[in-house]
Design a protein around this motif. Structure first.
Motif, PDB file in Angstrom:
ATOM      1  N   VAL A 138       0.837  -1.202   0.000  1.00 51.21           N
ATOM      2  CA  VAL A 138       0.000   0.000   0.000  1.00 51.21           C
ATOM      3  C   VAL A 138       0.870   1.249   0.000  1.00 51.21           C
ATOM      4  O   VAL A 138       0.581   2.241  -0.686  1.00 51.21           O
ATOM      5  N   ARG A 139       1.963   1.199   0.753  1.00 56.53           N
ATOM      6  CA  ARG A 139       2.886   2.339   0.779  1.00 56.53           C
ATOM      7  C   ARG A 139       3.460   2.587  -0.613  1.00 56.53           C
ATOM      8  O   ARG A 139       3.558   3.731  -1.072  1.00 56.53           O
ATOM      9  N   ALA A 140       3.842   1.507  -1.304  1.00 62.38           N
ATOM     10  CA  ALA A 140       4.355   1.660  -2.672  1.00 62.38           C
ATOM     11  C   ALA A 140       3.278   2.194  -3.608  1.00 62.38           C
ATOM     12  O   ALA A 140       3.562   3.004  -4.498  1.00 62.38           O
ATOM     13  N   SER A 141       2.038   1.778  -3.394  1.00 57.84           N
ATOM     14  CA  SER A 141       0.943   2.261  -4.234  1.00 57.84           C
ATOM     15  C   SER A 141       0.708   3.757  -4.040  1.00 57.84           C
ATOM     16  O   SER A 141       0.499   4.502  -5.001  1.00 57.84           O
ATOM     17  N   LEU A 142       0.748   4.213  -2.788  1.00 61.63           N
ATOM     18  CA  LEU A 142       0.561   5.642  -2.520  1.00 61.63           C
ATOM     19  C   LEU A 142       1.678   6.470  -3.131  1.00 61.63           C
ATOM     20  O   LEU A 142       1.444   7.536  -3.704  1.00 61.63           O
ATOM     21  N   GLN A 143       2.918   5.981  -3.021  1.00 60.63           N
ATOM     22  CA  GLN A 143       4.034   6.715  -3.599  1.00 60.63           C
ATOM     23  C   GLN A 143       3.907   6.780  -5.120  1.00 60.63           C
ATOM     24  O   GLN A 143       4.132   7.825  -5.737  1.00 60.63           O
ATOM     25  N   ALA A 144       3.525   5.646  -5.734  1.00 57.35           N
ATOM     26  CA  ALA A 144       3.338   5.635  -7.190  1.00 57.35           C
ATOM     27  C   ALA A 144       2.216   6.575  -7.600  1.00 57.35           C
ATOM     28  O   ALA A 144       2.296   7.252  -8.636  1.00 57.35           O
ATOM     29  N   ASP A 145       1.161   6.642  -6.793  1.00 56.77           N
ATOM     30  CA  ASP A 145       0.046   7.533  -7.095  1.00 56.77           C
ATOM     31  C   ASP A 145       0.484   8.993  -7.059  1.00 56.77           C
ATOM     32  O   ASP A 145       0.109   9.791  -7.925  1.00 56.77           O
TER      33      ASP A 145
ATOM     34  N   ILE B  95       2.993   5.655 -14.804  1.00 60.79           N
ATOM     35  CA  ILE B  95       1.795   4.838 -15.048  1.00 60.79           C
ATOM     36  C   ILE B  95       2.136   3.360 -14.891  1.00 60.79           C
ATOM     37  O   ILE B  95       1.392   2.587 -14.258  1.00 60.79           O
ATOM     38  N   GLU B  96       3.277   2.933 -15.444  1.00 59.65           N
ATOM     39  CA  GLU B  96       3.697   1.538 -15.300  1.00 59.65           C
ATOM     40  C   GLU B  96       3.967   1.192 -13.834  1.00 59.65           C
ATOM     41  O   GLU B  96       3.625   0.098 -13.370  1.00 59.65           O
ATOM     42  N   ALA B  97       4.594   2.126 -13.118  1.00 59.20           N
ATOM     43  CA  ALA B  97       4.855   1.870 -11.697  1.00 59.20           C
ATOM     44  C   ALA B  97       3.554   1.754 -10.910  1.00 59.20           C
ATOM     45  O   ALA B  97       3.417   0.901 -10.024  1.00 59.20           O
ATOM     46  N   GLN B  98       2.590   2.596 -11.237  1.00 63.61           N
ATOM     47  CA  GLN B  98       1.298   2.535 -10.563  1.00 63.61           C
ATOM     48  C   GLN B  98       0.590   1.225 -10.874  1.00 63.61           C
ATOM     49  O   GLN B  98      -0.006   0.592  -9.997  1.00 63.61           O
TER      50      GLN B  98
ATOM     51  N   ALA C 236       2.000  -1.657 -11.664  1.00 62.85           N
ATOM     52  CA  ALA C 236       2.685  -2.737 -10.948  1.00 62.85           C
ATOM     53  C   ALA C 236       2.294  -2.752  -9.478  1.00 62.85           C
ATOM     54  O   ALA C 236       2.094  -3.822  -8.869  1.00 62.85           O
ATOM     55  N   ALA C 237       2.173  -1.567  -8.882  1.00 67.54           N
ATOM     56  CA  ALA C 237       1.770  -1.495  -7.471  1.00 67.54           C
ATOM     57  C   ALA C 237       0.361  -2.025  -7.276  1.00 67.54           C
ATOM     58  O   ALA C 237       0.072  -2.719  -6.291  1.00 67.54           O
ATOM     59  N   GLU C 238      -0.523  -1.707  -8.208  1.00 73.04           N
ATOM     60  CA  GLU C 238      -1.901  -2.194  -8.086  1.00 73.04           C
ATOM     61  C   GLU C 238      -1.982  -3.708  -8.285  1.00 73.04           C
ATOM     62  O   GLU C 238      -2.800  -4.378  -7.655  1.00 73.04           O
ATOM     63  N   ARG C 239      -1.138  -4.257  -9.157  1.00 74.83           N
ATOM     64  CA  ARG C 239      -1.115  -5.721  -9.315  1.00 74.83           C
ATOM     65  C   ARG C 239      -0.651  -6.403  -8.034  1.00 74.83           C
ATOM     66  O   ARG C 239      -1.176  -7.457  -7.654  1.00 74.83           O
ATOM     67  N   SER C 240       0.320  -5.805  -7.364  1.00 77.80           N
ATOM     68  CA  SER C 240       0.775  -6.370  -6.089  1.00 77.80           C
ATOM     69  C   SER C 240      -0.336  -6.326  -5.055  1.00 77.80           C
ATOM     70  O   SER C 240      -0.507  -7.268  -4.267  1.00 77.80           O
ATOM     71  N   LEU C 241      -1.096  -5.247  -5.052  1.00 77.28           N
ATOM     72  CA  LEU C 241      -2.223  -5.165  -4.121  1.00 77.28           C
ATOM     73  C   LEU C 241      -3.286  -6.216  -4.447  1.00 77.28           C
ATOM     74  O   LEU C 241      -3.938  -6.745  -3.544  1.00 77.28           O
ATOM     75  N   ALA C 242      -3.455  -6.512  -5.723  1.00 76.99           N
ATOM     76  CA  ALA C 242      -4.439  -7.524  -6.103  1.00 76.99           C
ATOM     77  C   ALA C 242      -4.057  -8.896  -5.561  1.00 76.99           C
ATOM     78  O   ALA C 242      -4.927  -9.685  -5.159  1.00 76.99           O
ATOM     79  N   LYS C 243      -2.765  -9.199  -5.518  1.00 78.31           N
ATOM     80  CA  LYS C 243      -2.319 -10.472  -4.954  1.00 78.31           C
ATOM     81  C   LYS C 243      -2.633 -10.550  -3.463  1.00 78.31           C
ATOM     82  O   LYS C 243      -3.018 -11.600  -2.948  1.00 78.31           O
ATOM     83  N   VAL C 244      -2.460  -9.428  -2.768  1.00 75.07           N
ATOM     84  CA  VAL C 244      -2.811  -9.399  -1.351  1.00 75.07           C
ATOM     85  C   VAL C 244      -4.314  -9.612  -1.181  1.00 75.07           C
ATOM     86  O   VAL C 244      -4.759 -10.297  -0.249  1.00 75.07           O
ATOM     87  N   ALA C 245      -5.106  -9.031  -2.086  1.00 79.06           N
ATOM     88  CA  ALA C 245      -6.560  -9.222  -2.021  1.00 79.06           C
ATOM     89  C   ALA C 245      -6.924 -10.697  -2.170  1.00 79.06           C
ATOM     90  O   ALA C 245      -7.872 -11.184  -1.543  1.00 79.06           O
ATOM     91  N   ALA C 246      -6.173 -11.430  -3.001  1.00 81.52           N
ATOM     92  CA  ALA C 246      -6.432 -12.865  -3.153  1.00 81.52           C
ATOM     93  C   ALA C 246      -6.164 -13.614  -1.848  1.00 81.52           C
ATOM     94  O   ALA C 246      -6.912 -14.522  -1.469  1.00 81.52           O
ATOM     95  N   LEU C 247      -5.109 -13.229  -1.150  1.00 80.61           N
ATOM     96  CA  LEU C 247      -4.826 -13.857   0.153  1.00 80.61           C
ATOM     97  C   LEU C 247      -5.926 -13.543   1.161  1.00 80.61           C
ATOM     98  O   LEU C 247      -6.294 -14.394   1.973  1.00 80.61           O
TER      99      LEU C 247
ATOM    100  N   VAL D 101      -3.264   4.392   8.089  1.00 77.35           N
ATOM    101  CA  VAL D 101      -2.032   4.385   8.884  1.00 77.35           C
ATOM    102  C   VAL D 101      -0.881   5.009   8.099  1.00 77.35           C
ATOM    103  O   VAL D 101      -0.114   5.834   8.623  1.00 77.35           O
ATOM    104  N   ILE D 102      -0.754   4.642   6.808  1.00 74.32           N
ATOM    105  CA  ILE D 102       0.374   5.131   6.015  1.00 74.32           C
ATOM    106  C   ILE D 102       0.221   6.625   5.712  1.00 74.32           C
ATOM    107  O   ILE D 102       1.174   7.397   5.836  1.00 74.32           O
TER     108      ILE D 102
END
Length: 582
Positions: free
Chosen positions: A174-181, A215-218, A220-231, A294-295
């Motif tokens: 999430v921290r990486a996603s916010l920074q990319a945003d 845009i590519e970094a954002q 990639a960050a969203e794809r990582s968040l999607a994996k967490v959503a699967a867990l 929190v972040i």
């Protein structure tokens, strides 16, 4: 006083939290009752006792009404928790911005503070509802059949514990996603703000690459968040669906142990209507909104934290200005506006700075005056970085007059003397006469007249600011196109007054006449710079010759000032031509 206010705010939060918890107790009742009511109503209907079954359902409705009254009070108390938090964050952000001069504070104030406030309110409600539901279900199951509770509660708690374990992994993503945003917003804002220039210069491909990387970094960050959503989905399966499947599988065994059909249905009701929605909601809130809360809150508090005070400077050794390897860029991914600039401006020198619009002239003025911090390299004023000079001492050393001169509503005398409050009338009159503002003072009605900025022209505001700077004790004066709204004659009079005043004068030139009056001229040309007097630059700087052609000065005035420039600077041509490394 501040400690008392802080203590009062803390006490108010504690009282509000206690009231919210107390009003949540009535809301536990319907959660605890509905499984029991369904169980007894079902058993009574199956036994042919319809009115008793209806009575149990009526009791469930009464409990729901009582819970609704408690929920109403909870929402009323929620504002007493949320709004003080927002007010405290606004104070912190504004205080941090005033200490650091952080332009991004506006974004934090308008966007991130509101995100934290809204998310905090949502989290309070979600966690409160989860606790109420869990307590109600546990109480209901124990009163209904402890054996059923044994099959339901442990797998539910296991799924919830696993979801909490996943939060640690999700936090970094999430921290990486916010920074990319934020990086994407910055890049997109730059491109959208200059879209007309991009189209005019055919720089679409460059603009596409500039925005494409974030845009590519954002993505990639969203794809990582999607994996967490699967867990999180897997955790919900353990905590939400496993109790239901276990209870259904164990149904025949439980019925054989004396558990009635209604009791089994009541247990299933607790799982389907109570535990599953509560677990799903709290997992979504903590895994998404909670982490962002929190972040984002951490970023606000980090940026608003007090910065270490600059090292106290007991003495500034004169006002010689030295730039050593000076580089500045607006952001980590932006191209440098100034790059590796080396320059020494001796005490008492008169320097003009010229260059195309947007090349970095005002940025240089801000760096020289300590308004901006270099990305790398050093700015030394009297041998000391301006950032390490106390504000009071810095104000006595340098003064900057920008293009949009600052004038405030109030007496004219206060506008003229706030950089030197103990100035005498004769000193003020001398400054006004020197810069050519005497007629303006007379028109306004004298030094006691009240100034209304909206009633003054841009040139009149500049005259007041020029007189103020002339009167100040500062030995270094920086005029950043501070005479651009004056006619050439008024500009000449003001600049000659500052040149004769003593001290160092740096002029961001608006007209060629300003450059020709200077002892040396600094030409900014992207990541390069050239310095010298007028004849030197005519020979060695193509950009200076181009600028000279655009200015088109009066020929007679130009010839006269060229002679003056040769007399002042002709002996120093060898060492005045500086080409910093790019």
């Amino acid at each position: 006083m501040r400690r008392e206010l802080r203590y009062g705010a803390t006490a108010l939060r504690k009282r509000s939290t206690l009231k919210l918890a107390l009003w949540s107790i009535p809301d536990i009742l319907p959660t605890a009752v509905y499984g029991v009511a369904v169980a007894h109503a079902t058993d009574n209907f199956l036994a042919g006792r319809a009115w008793q079954g209806i009575a149990w359902l009526g009791g469930l409705i009464a409990a729901a009404c009582l819970g609704a009254a408690g929920s109403h009070q909870v929402y009323g108390r929620l504002g007493h928790l949320v709004e003080p938090l927002r007010d405290d964050l606004v104070r912190r952000v504004v205080g941090g911005a005033l200490r650091t001069g952080d332009d991004a504070a506006v974004a934090r104030l308008n966007r991130q503070v509101e995100i934290v406030r809204d998310t905090f309110a949502g989290l309070v409600l979600v966690i409160r509802n989860f606790v109420v539901t869990l307590l109600g279900v546990v109480v209901g199951l124990l009163s209904l059949a402890p054996l059923v509770a044994l099959f339901v509660v442990p797998p539910f708690l296991l799924g919830f514990a696993l979801s909490l374990a996943v939060l640690g992994m999700a936090a970094d993503r999430v921290r990486a996603s916010l920074q990319a945003d934020e990086e994407l917003a910055t890049a997109a804002g730059m491109v959208f703000g200059g879209v007309r220039d991009v189209a005019a210069t055919g720089a679409e491909e460059f603009a596409q690459k500039l925005v494409g990387r974030p845009i590519e970094a954002q993505a990639a960050a969203e794809r990582s968040l999607a994996k967490v959503a699967a867990l999180r989905t897997l955790c919900f399966a353990v905590g939400g669906w496993a109790p239901l499947l276990i209870l259904l599988a164990a149904g025949p065994w439980l019925v054989g142990r004396g558990i009635s059909t209604g009791t089994l249905l009541g247990g299933l009701t607790y799982v389907l209507i109570g535990l599953q929605p509560a677990l799903n909601t709290v997992m979504s809130a903590l895994g998404d909104s909670g982490l962002r809360y929190v972040i984002t809150l951490g970023r606000i508090l980090d940026s608003a934290a007090p910065v270490p005070a600059p090292r106290p400077v007991t003495e500034v050794n004169g006002y010689q200005l030295r730039l050593r390897g000076l580089t500045f860029a607006y952001g980590p991914s932006a191209d440098p506006v100034l790059e590796d600039l080396d320059l020494t401006i001796a005490e008492g020198e008169h320097l003009a700075v010229v260059g195309p619009s947007g090349i970095g002239k005002s940025t240089l003025a801000g760096l020289v005056c300590g308004m901006l911090a270099p990305t790398s390299g050093r700015v030394l004023l009297g041998g000391v970085p301006p950032s390490e000079v106390p504000v009071e001492r810095l104000a006595e050393t340098r003064v900057l007059i920008p293009q949009e001169a600052y004038v405030f509503s109030g007496p004219l005398m206060e506008n003229l003397t706030y950089l030197l409050p103990d100035a005498t009338i004769s000193e003020v009159q001398e400054a006004v006469d020197a810069v050519g503002a005497a007629r303006l003072v007379e028109r306004l009605g004298g030094f006691g007249a009240r100034v209304r900025p909206q009633e003054l022209s841009a040139g009149e505001r500049q005259l007041i600011a020029l007189a103020r700077a002339y009167l100040s004790p500062a030995s270094l004066v920086v005029l950043d196109e501070a005479t651009c709204f004056l006619d050439p004659e008024a500009e000449r009079r003001a600049e000659e007054a500052f040149a004769a005043r003593g001290g160092t004068l740096i002029v961001i030139a608006h007209r060629i006449s300003s450059a020709l009056r200077a002892r040396r001229i600094l030409v900014l040309d992207g990541n390069k710079a050239a310095i010298g007097n007028h004849p030197t630059l005519l020979r060695k700087s193509p950009l200076y010759r181009e600028l000279l052609g655009h200015w088109q000065p009066d020929a007679q005035q130009l010839r006269g000032q060229q002679l003056g420039g040769q007399q002042l600077g002709g002996q120093q041509l060898g060492r005045d031509q500086i080409q910093p490394a790019s």
